[in-house]
Design an enzyme around this catalytic site. Structure first.
Site, short mmCIF file in Angstrom:
data_model
loop_
_atom_site.label_atom_id
_atom_site.label_comp_id
_atom_site.label_asym_id
_atom_site.label_seq_id
_atom_site.Cartn_x
_atom_site.Cartn_y
_atom_site.Cartn_z
CB THR A 66 -9.07 -0.67 -7.47
OG1 THR A 66 -8.87 0.50 -6.68
CG2 THR A 66 -8.48 -1.87 -6.72
N GLY A 86 -13.31 -1.39 -6.93
CA GLY A 86 -14.59 -0.76 -6.63
C GLY A 86 -14.66 0.04 -5.36
NE ARG A 119 -4.14 1.81 0.93
CZ ARG A 119 -5.09 2.18 0.08
NH1 ARG A 119 -5.09 1.76 -1.18
NH2 ARG A 119 -6.10 2.92 0.48
CB SER A 176 -7.00 -0.25 1.45
OG SER A 176 -7.41 -0.89 0.26
CB SER A 177 -12.39 -1.06 0.42
OG SER A 177 -12.89 -0.01 1.20
CD GLU A 184 -4.78 4.34 -3.40
OE1 GLU A 184 -6.01 4.14 -3.36
OE2 GLU A 184 -4.08 4.05 -4.39
CB THR A 191 -5.78 0.65 -6.14
OG1 THR A 191 -6.66 1.73 -6.43
CG2 THR A 191 -5.06 0.92 -4.83
CB ILE A 192 -3.46 4.58 -9.43
CG1 ILE A 192 -4.31 4.17 -10.64
CG2 ILE A 192 -2.03 4.13 -9.59
CD1 ILE A 192 -3.83 4.76 -11.97
CG ASN A 193 -8.43 6.34 -4.71
OD1 ASN A 193 -9.23 5.42 -4.46
ND2 ASN A 193 -8.61 7.55 -4.25
N1 GLY Z 1 -8.40 3.02 -3.38
C1 GLY Z 1 -9.43 2.09 -3.03
C2 GLY Z 1 -9.07 1.26 -1.82
O1 GLY Z 1 -7.89 1.02 -1.55
O2 GLY Z 1 -9.95 0.86 -1.14
#
Ligand code: GLY
Length: 557
Positions: free
Chosen positions: A368, A460, A94, A439-440, A407, A386-388
């Site tokens: 993502t 998502g 991350r 993060s999710s 992010e 991801t890059i968000n």
């Molecule tokens: N950028 C989405 C996440 O990390 O949840």
């Protein structure tokens, strides 16, 4: 009504019997489930070359940085859940807040959140973790040479690839939207020429990838690429400096593991909120099912019960989840069977609980991307990166050819003020130097008797949690095949906006009418892009959600 017997959700439930009767046999099959055709072909070729699942993941990650710029990246980060020779592991790559970041950095003089600052431009970027992550993965698990694994990405950047229509239309839409909002960057000069069904070359990115290919992680965090990043930051109001790049470390963590229905869930620990959330979601459904008949898949009652659970999951997320290196996250308490049971006991089958009364219980384009891989030895990875938002911060590091993440928006810029994904947060997720933003992302493996029977994940934002929980329930509780598990219409509820269920196309009109009559607002918008591998006694199946541009490959038995 479907009748299921529920087992008690527990950390210690160790019986290896399966609710769905999955009996794993040793096969020599291998599979990839990927968000695009280029990554699928390149990753599968690594497996065919004798590489393992982690080798194939490294290749996929770098290829996606070239062919899926909406989310694939070297300027972002991610998580990888790994099952390797019977051991489970979790790689946290991350992004981190730069050393000059501070908790109020996105607030104006009145204390209000400045629109777009955490979402667009150099200041929205956290220190990228992807290259360090892939390097760490290779050091620990790689079997083929690093240079061979990075080579397909170099080739695709240097010689170009045929632009898929979906990528071209995403670029067109993105440019129209940012222009409308008056957001200017160098994005157009890098991506406007990527037209559908034409060859698109990225020479600057090829140079960056060659430095990584030659020098490993030092090719990114030191030397010319690092120099380009820092110059770009200085010229464009960003914060990342050389010390920050040198300080970045990928971290090996213990995955969150718990037993459910005779399976072991192996999923993402903090700084992801996803593993805790999925555990709570499936745990509360199980607990609800021990007092009620399990509602039919995608019936109005199913959506209602899962939404009620979602309210509670997101109330806890906002209060308790953050970077475990900075705040104490009460993971064990949040997934404890008694706590889950007590939370689920408040759910009524026919009425919606009052949103403000749902509090934390102990006293997040949504781009993502995700991929899943299983090799012929049964090792598996689930990787979300991801890059968000789609195309990240919308800025390309000049001369280095890659997009930076945005992010920083995943931090809580101000307690109680929703981020892009409508998620609120508090102290636990406040900005601090070198802290990882919540993060999710929830790359998840499920094992049984030590064998991986499922690998799943999705992009998502906050909806990732719903996509993962529902694909898992589809595959293992409802016993759908991989294709149906990835493609059955999904839904999402996250406490706020109040009593609103987001739904994919494909639900019965009568189901949605029933929910509207109950008091729900229906928000019909697709989310996620599930790439899933399921292994049963019949063999290995893989599926990429049909609405995306993914591809899955499974070897013959
Ligand atoms: N950028 C989405 C996440 O990390 O949840």
């Amino acid at each position: 009504m479907l009748k299921k017997t529920f087992f008690l959700f527990s950390f210690v439930f160790l019986t290896a019997c399966s609710q769905t009767g999955v009996e794993v046999t040793q096969t020599q099959q291998q599979a990839v489930a990927m968000p695009d055709t280029f990554s699928a072909d390149a990753a599968y070729a690594v497996l065919e070359d004798g590489g393992n699942a982690v080798d194939a993941a490294i290749t996929a990650q770098f290829v996606l940085a070239v062919t899926l710029p909406e989310a694939g990246n070297v300027g972002g980060g991610g998580f990888m859940t790994i099952a390797f020779e019977g051991i489970t592991d979790f790689l946290d790559y991350r992004e981190m807040a730069p050393s000059d970041a501070h908790r109020d950095m996105y607030l104006d003089d009145e204390g209000d959140v400045k629109p777009y600052e955490s979402l667009f431009g150099a200041k929205a970027a956290g220190i990228p973790g992807t290259v360090a992550g892939m390097w760490a993965a290779h050091q620990k698990y790689g079997s083929l040479p690093w240079s061979r694994l990075v080579a397909p990405a170099v080739e695709l950047a240097e010689n170009g690839f045929l632009v898929p229509e979906k990528l071209a239309s995403n670029i067109t839409r993105y440019l129209a939207r940012t222009r409308e909002q008056g957001l200017n960057s160098n994005f157009a000069s890098y991506f406007e020429q990527a037209k559908a069904n034409t060859i698109f070359k990225q020479p600057e990115l090829a140079t960056t990838l060659k430095a990584i290919q030659q020098h490993g992680q030092d090719g990114f965090y030191q030397g010319e690429v690092a120099e380009k990043i820092v110059s770009f930051m200085q010229e464009n109001g960003g914060l990342i400096n050389h010390t920050d790049l040198a300080a970045y470390k990928a971290v090996w963590r213990k995955p969150l593991e718990l037993n459910w229905q005779g399976f072991t869930l192996v999923t993402a620990p903090p700084p992801s909120s996803g593993g805790v959330a999925v555990a709570q979601w499936i745990g509360m459904l199980e607990s609800y099912g021990s007092n009620h008949t399990l509602p039919d898949h995608n019936s109005a009652e199913y959506l209602h019960v899962m939404s009620e659970i979602g309210k509670r999951v997101f109330a806890d997320r906002a209060e308790y989840l953050g970077d475990p290196d900075f705040v104490e996250v009460p993971v064990a308490k949040l997934v404890a069977p008694d706590y889950i049971k007590a939370r689920a006991a408040l759910i009524q089958p026919n009425s919606i609980s009052d949103t403000p009364s749902v509090k934390p219980g102990l006293k997040e384009s949504e781009d993502t991307t995700h991929f899943s891989i299983m090799d012929k030895w049964g090792n598996a990875i689930a990787n979300t990166t991801t890059i968000n938002l789609t195309f990240g911060s919308g800025v390309v590091v000049t001369g280095a050819g890659f997009l930076l993440n945005d992010e920083m928006d995943d931090f809580s810029a101000k307690p109680g003020v929703p981020n892009f994904f409508g998620a609120v947060g508090g102290e636990a997720n406040a900005i601090s130097p070198y802290k990882r933003m919540l993060s999710s992302m929830t790359p998840t493996l499920v094992t049984q008797g030590g064998d991986v029977v499922l690998a799943t994940g999705s992009p998502g934002g906050t909806t990732i949690i719903s996509s993962v929980a529902q694909s898992l329930l589809n595959a293992l509780l409802f016993d759908f095949d991989a294709k149906k598990s990835a493609n059955a219409p999904r839904f999402h509820h996250q406490l706020l906006p109040k009593d609103t269920i987001r739904v994919h196309p494909g639900f019965d009109e009568s189901t949605l009418a029933e929910l509207t009559d109950m008091g729900y607002t229906i928000d019909a918008r697709r989310f996620g892009d599930v790439h899933l591998i399921k292994r049963t006694s019949q063999g290995v199946e893989a599926a990429s959600e049909a609405s995306g541009r993914g591809k899955s490959i499974v070897s013959a038995r």
